[in-house]
Design a protein around this motif. Structure first.
Motif, short mmCIF file in Angstrom:
data_model
loop_
_atom_site.label_atom_id
_atom_site.label_comp_id
_atom_site.label_asym_id
_atom_site.label_seq_id
_atom_site.Cartn_x
_atom_site.Cartn_y
_atom_site.Cartn_z
N LEU A 57 2.30 -17.37 -2.66
CA LEU A 57 2.50 -16.21 -3.51
C LEU A 57 1.22 -15.52 -3.94
O LEU A 57 1.27 -14.51 -4.63
N VAL A 58 0.07 -16.04 -3.56
CA VAL A 58 -1.19 -15.42 -3.99
C VAL A 58 -1.97 -14.95 -2.77
O VAL A 58 -2.82 -15.66 -2.25
N PRO A 59 -1.70 -13.71 -2.29
CA PRO A 59 -2.39 -13.23 -1.09
C PRO A 59 -3.86 -12.90 -1.33
O PRO A 59 -4.67 -12.99 -0.42
N PHE A 60 -4.19 -12.50 -2.53
CA PHE A 60 -5.59 -12.23 -2.86
C PHE A 60 -5.86 -12.91 -4.18
O PHE A 60 -5.03 -12.87 -5.08
N PRO A 61 -7.06 -13.49 -4.33
CA PRO A 61 -7.28 -14.41 -5.45
C PRO A 61 -6.93 -13.83 -6.82
O PRO A 61 -6.38 -14.53 -7.66
N ARG A 62 -7.20 -12.54 -7.05
CA ARG A 62 -6.95 -12.06 -8.40
C ARG A 62 -5.50 -11.68 -8.64
O ARG A 62 -5.03 -11.60 -9.76
N HIS B 287 12.18 -1.67 -7.99
CA HIS B 287 11.69 -0.33 -7.69
C HIS B 287 10.19 -0.29 -7.47
O HIS B 287 9.62 0.77 -7.30
N SER B 288 9.57 -1.46 -7.50
CA SER B 288 8.15 -1.50 -7.20
C SER B 288 7.94 -2.22 -5.88
O SER B 288 8.88 -2.51 -5.17
N LEU B 289 6.70 -2.55 -5.62
CA LEU B 289 6.36 -3.11 -4.31
C LEU B 289 6.20 -4.62 -4.38
O LEU B 289 5.46 -5.14 -5.21
N TYR B 290 6.88 -5.31 -3.50
CA TYR B 290 6.74 -6.76 -3.42
C TYR B 290 5.57 -7.13 -2.52
O TYR B 290 5.46 -6.65 -1.40
N LEU B 291 4.71 -8.02 -3.02
CA LEU B 291 3.69 -8.57 -2.14
C LEU B 291 4.22 -9.85 -1.52
O LEU B 291 3.88 -10.21 -0.40
N ALA B 292 5.01 -10.58 -2.31
CA ALA B 292 5.58 -11.83 -1.83
C ALA B 292 6.69 -12.23 -2.77
O ALA B 292 6.70 -11.82 -3.93
N HIS C 153 11.41 -3.30 -1.55
CA HIS C 153 10.25 -2.77 -0.83
C HIS C 153 9.19 -3.84 -0.71
O HIS C 153 8.66 -4.30 -1.72
N PHE C 154 8.87 -4.20 0.52
CA PHE C 154 7.82 -5.18 0.74
C PHE C 154 6.59 -4.49 1.32
O PHE C 154 6.71 -3.52 2.07
N VAL C 155 5.43 -5.01 0.98
CA VAL C 155 4.19 -4.42 1.48
C VAL C 155 4.17 -4.51 3.00
O VAL C 155 4.76 -5.42 3.59
N SER C 156 3.48 -3.56 3.62
CA SER C 156 3.58 -3.43 5.08
C SER C 156 3.17 -4.68 5.85
O SER C 156 3.72 -4.98 6.89
N TRP C 157 2.20 -5.43 5.29
CA TRP C 157 1.74 -6.59 6.06
C TRP C 157 2.53 -7.85 5.72
O TRP C 157 2.18 -8.94 6.14
N LEU D 251 10.48 -16.05 -8.00
CA LEU D 251 9.12 -15.73 -8.43
C LEU D 251 8.63 -14.60 -7.56
O LEU D 251 8.62 -14.73 -6.33
N ALA D 252 8.23 -13.51 -8.17
CA ALA D 252 7.82 -12.38 -7.34
C ALA D 252 6.40 -11.98 -7.67
O ALA D 252 6.03 -11.83 -8.84
N ASN D 253 5.63 -11.79 -6.61
CA ASN D 253 4.33 -11.17 -6.81
C ASN D 253 4.57 -9.70 -6.54
O ASN D 253 4.66 -9.27 -5.39
#
Lengths: 453, 475
Positions: free
Chosen positions: B290-295, B340-345, B371-375, B399-401
């Protein structure tokens, strides 16, 4: 000769257990539909391959169980023992406490080296129990951390420690709509590394087996156990004893060797797909009859149309006609969806296998021009029916079966890699961006080789 | 099996923590019928023979003697901790696990972090070491605190820092209660933003919680219980809202129901690590996936069901409702709408009699509206745990990032700037040793950067998908 099974991670251990279950239940079953003598030979051959004799009456599976956390192994050991028909050697397992966190780098670079000695000792012990070792059969998933990362490391160690034994990796392809978010990274790293040390990769895709459960087995609420049982049935249909062309009075002694010799003529081509028909719910078996011509026809069409199961086969796909003078294999004449093969193995089990005609698999148009069908196709048979199916036909194919799934996985992984997402989780444990690039390159090479067949 | 240690800091932290331990005991009691100290119990509890008086050695196997929570209770005023120790949970806590003072932190982050942090550092380290020594394989620290006050916010984040220094290999999961709209602590924006910087830099995963959401959820449940839908009845002894059957006999405090929800969150989060299932999901996997980028480690959580129906054999349709609910606005534990926002994971942890096909069916069903992020188009992490929570036949933790979390941060920043521009109340902070103006400017800058990262990701939403071209291999 015996096969030592190495079960890695949650998936590997759950499937491994079902495989031994399926094999044991097949051998115990009274539906052999053959003579008593035949049954006994089968039983003995099977035992030699998969079980060792202990003082107890219950056969002991030739297996090593490895996982980085304890829950699954303890479950597996106890369920097996409770069955009363077979069990694992209680000493033959290794687990740790913390798991690999779905992190390939953690499995490969941290757990691997740390526990190499203990794990290889267990493998050595099992290998020594065998009179003659045919080789290793490892079961793992590509999506997680232990099966994939530690599995890749262990395969490397096996290759180093046993340079003359065969290694067959059974790899589970995760659901494409995600079981683990970083599954594509883990898959790319696993496949590229396995390609270097393994002899062949036998692949099962969760999506495909799930469909089989839903559409053919009519299971309503499909659990992983259902999926694993179908997989175990299919694997059993490959590994149970058969007669090869060499001898039709003695069961083949070297299953892995025969498999490799037949299916992997060139080290660039190691991806093996599996098809088994018929598949149906057990209670329908009594009402169904099959004929070899029918089964063989279906199986062949499944091969050339790349159908995943015996329903929904595209019968429009036809091999290109020979006689057109296309010297090279870069044939533009081949219809788009035609599945070209490097090598095929068909295994027939059950009644009247001697009457089955497999000529259609020797059709040269199935193979690239630089291969002769005599070398590229082999058939194994046994009159002994498998797992209550009166007739059962299995195809193990080294062909373009897995080209599309492979391409998809690499594509998605590359997409994610371009954004650098999750990379910090891998570099934390010593897998750098360069390692990723090496893996991508290796797999693009494999994709390219299979594409231009 | 690994162990986790809970560090509860401040009034809020300790009150939530108290509910957590109560519910954890109930959950294990329901599962562990034979009274044997098993691996699942050992993840949160020690087994100690206290008959010989005082603290006997840990007992790793066999019968349960006396269970002690693997916890550290920290508060700079005595009231809350004292109440816990006089209550029915007193035997679960060891007096050596407490750190208290008398005067509190005055809702001042600087007092909590700099003053008390400095003063109690060694004491805290020593007690943490002791707790860690009792663990065979310590995997995770759970910190529970609020952001708006002084102790939970200031001292809580000080402890977070400390954990990174002293136990760098152990995961740090922080459950943070963010101040609500009508918060009566004037300086809560300062405290929260100063704490945010610490969370940005030192936490592995943060689960933000907003009181407003908890309150709304509790209200909804009470309405269902009192007015009941047609043809259905509601189970009242579900662990979610009711502490009935648990250790409390006095009248419930107003926050108890809300705190129960947070406690359940933690129980469900760790369920797959403690109990068996066909697809286990351990704590290290949560962080990994669930943590694609550290911050970007802030996870929006939602729990379903919040009530149960009387009939136990819930047909598939109801099961699917559980999945739909998990993505609805009312079930989120912060005031945000991830749909309605963007899911990273996204991670789904299911408990109970649910199989992989149910999971797959629902993911297929819900995917098109998310909506999931393109990658990360298929960015789902799933887990199946066979043991359901008490009072339910199955449950789901999502749990949603998701970029919707930035709304909470933007509001925080606005409130902060309102005060900071006028330099209101700053002197209370600046006169504490170790505090400077730069602490404030760095903190707000860190928050702004975080918001910007989410903005950048949001900008990619709905845009044309530009897949990077693949490597070309020379044939």
């Amino acid at each position: 000769m015996s096969i030592v099974t190495v079960q890695l991670g949650q998936c590997g251990n759950q499937i491994g257990h079902e495989v031994f279950n399926a094999i044991c239940s097949d051998v115990r079953g009274t539906h052999g539909l053959c003579s008593k003598k035949e049954n006994e030979s089968y039983h003995d051959a099977c035992k030699e391959r998969f079980f060792s004799e202990e003082e107890s009456e219950v056969p002991v599976a030739r297996a090593v169980l490895v996982d980085m956390e304890p829950k699954v192994i303890s479950q597996t050991l106890s369920i097996a023992a409770r069955s009363g028909y077979w069990k694992y050697d209680v000493g033959s397992h290794f687990c740790q406490k913390q798991g690999s966190g779905n992190n390939w780098a953690n499995g490969y670079s941290v757990h691997g080296p740390r526990h190499k000695e203990v794990i290889m000792n267990l493998v050595q012990k099992e290998a020594e129990k065998c009179d003659r070792l045919s080789g290793f059969f490892t079961i793992m998933s590509m999506a997680g951390g232990t099966g994939s990362g530690l599995g890749a490391f262990v395969t490397q160690c096996l290759r180093d420690a046993f340079p003359t034994s065969f290694i067959l990796n059974h790899v589970i392809w995760p659901y494409s709509t995600g079981e683990v978010i970083v599954q594509n990274y883990n898959s790319v790293l696993t496949l590229s590394h396995l390609y270097q040390s393994s002899d062949a990769l036998l692949v099962h895709e969760n999506d495909v087996i799930h469909k089989i459960c839903a559409q053919l087995m009519n299971i309503k609420q499909i659990s992983f156990r259902d999926v694993n049982q179908v997989i175990a049935h299919q694997l059993g249909s490959v590994f149970q004893p058969t007669y090869t062309a060499e001898s039709d009075s003695h069961y083949s002694r070297n299953p892995l060797g025969d498999l490799m010799e037949t299916l992997v003529p060139h080290p660039e081509f190691k991806m093996l797909g599996l098809r088994n028909i018929p598949q149906m719910p057990e209670n329908s078996l009594a009402y169904s009859t099959f004929s070899w011509p029918g089964l063989i026809k279906h199986l062949r069409q499944m091969l050339i149309a790349n159908a995943k199961m015996e329903e929904g086969i595209d019968w429009q796909v036809r091999p290109p006609r020979l006689g057109s003078s296309i010297p090279s294999s870069h044939s533009t004449n081949k219809p788009p969806h035609f599945n070209t093969s490097i090598a095929n193995l068909v295994i027939l089990r059950g009644k009247d296998t001697h009457s089955a005609d497999l000529g259609s698999f020797r059709d040269p148009s199935l193979y690239p021009s630089w291969l002769s069908p005599q070398d590229a196709f082999k058939a194994w048979k046994t009159p002994r029916a498998f797992n209550k199916y009166e007739k059962s036909a299995t195809l193990v194919s080294n062909s373009q079966f897995l080209l599309k799934p492979l391409d998809n996985v690499v594509g998605k992984a590359w997409n994610m890699f371009a954004s650098k997402a999750y990379i910090h989780q891998y570099t934390k444990f010593g897998i750098e961006e360069e390692d990723f690039l090496d893996s991508f390159t290796a797999l693009e090479q494999v994709i390219s080789s299979y594409t231009i067949l | 099996m690994t162990q986790s240690v809970v560090v509860q800091v401040g009034q809020c932290g300790n009150q939530v923590g108290c509910r957590f331990w109560d519910l954890a005991l109930r959950e294990h009691a329901a599962v562990n019928k034979k009274g044997i100290y098993d691996e699942a119990l050992s993840s949160f509890f020690r087994n100690v023979d206290t008959r010989s008086g005082g603290d006997g050695p840990d007992i790793y196997k066999g019968k349960i003697y006396s269970l002690k929570a693997r916890a550290l209770l920290i508060d700079m005023e005595e009231g809350v901790v004292k109440e816990i120790l006089q209550g029915p949970l007193r035997d679960v806590f060891d007096s050596k696990q407490l750190i208290t003072d008398v005067s509190g932190s005055g809702n001042n982050w600087a007092v909590g972090h700099k003053l008390y942090g400095y003063q109690y550092r060694e004491n805290i380290v020593e007690k943490l070491r002791k707790t860690a020594e009792h663990c065979d394989c310590l995997q995770c620290f759970f910190i529970i605190h609020s952001m708006g006050g002084g102790t939970g916010s200031g001292l809580g984040t000080f402890v977070l820092n400390l954990l990174e220094d002293e136990f760098p290999e152990v995961y740090r999961f922080v459950t943070s209660v963010y101040p609500s709209g009508e918060d009566d602590v004037i300086t809560s924006p300062y405290n929260s933003v100063l704490a945010m910087k610490e969370l940005n830099e030192h936490a592995d995963c943060v689960l933000p919680i907003e009181n407003e959401s908890l309150f709304d959820i509790v209200n909804k449940i009470h309405q269902m219980i009192n007015f009941g839908k047609l043809g259905s009845t509601v189970k009242q002894n579900s662990l979610v809202t009711s502490s009935a059957g648990s250790a409390k006999t006095v009248q419930e405090k107003p926050f108890d129901a809300m705190n129960n929800i947070v406690a359940n969150l933690l129980l469900n989060l760790t369920s797959s690590a403690r109990f068996e299932g066909s697809l286990n999901m351990d704590l290290n996997e949560i962080s990994m996936n669930l943590v694609p980028f550290p911050r970007l480690h802030y996870l929006v959580s939602s729990l379903t069901p919040l009530y149960t129906l009387a009939d136990v054999n819930v047909p598939s349709r109801r099961l699917d409702q559980m999945f739909s609910d998990a993505f609805s606005r009312d079930h989120q534990l912060i005031q945000a709408d991830p749909k309605h926002s963007l899911y990273l994971a996204c991670a789904l942890l299911v408990r109970g009699n649910v199989q992989v096909s149910d999971l797959r069916r629902n993911i297929e069903r819900l995917k098109p509206s998310l909506h999931f992020v393109s990658w990360n188009q298929e960015g789902w992490k799933t887990g199946l745990c066979s043991v359901p929570p008490v009072g339910h036949s199955h449950s789901l933790l999502a749990l949603a990032n998701n970029t919707c979390v930035k709304q909470t941060f933007i509001e925080l920043k606005d409130k902060f700037m309102k005060l900071y521009k006028k330099k209101a109340h700053l002197h209370h902070y600046l006169h504490i040793d170790g505090m400077e103006q730069s602490c404030f400017s760095e903190a707000i800058s860190s928050l702004s950067d975080l918001i910007e990262e989410y903005n950048e990701l949001d900008a990619t939403k709905g845009g044309p998908r530009m897949d990077p071209s693949r490597l070309q291999i020379a044939v």
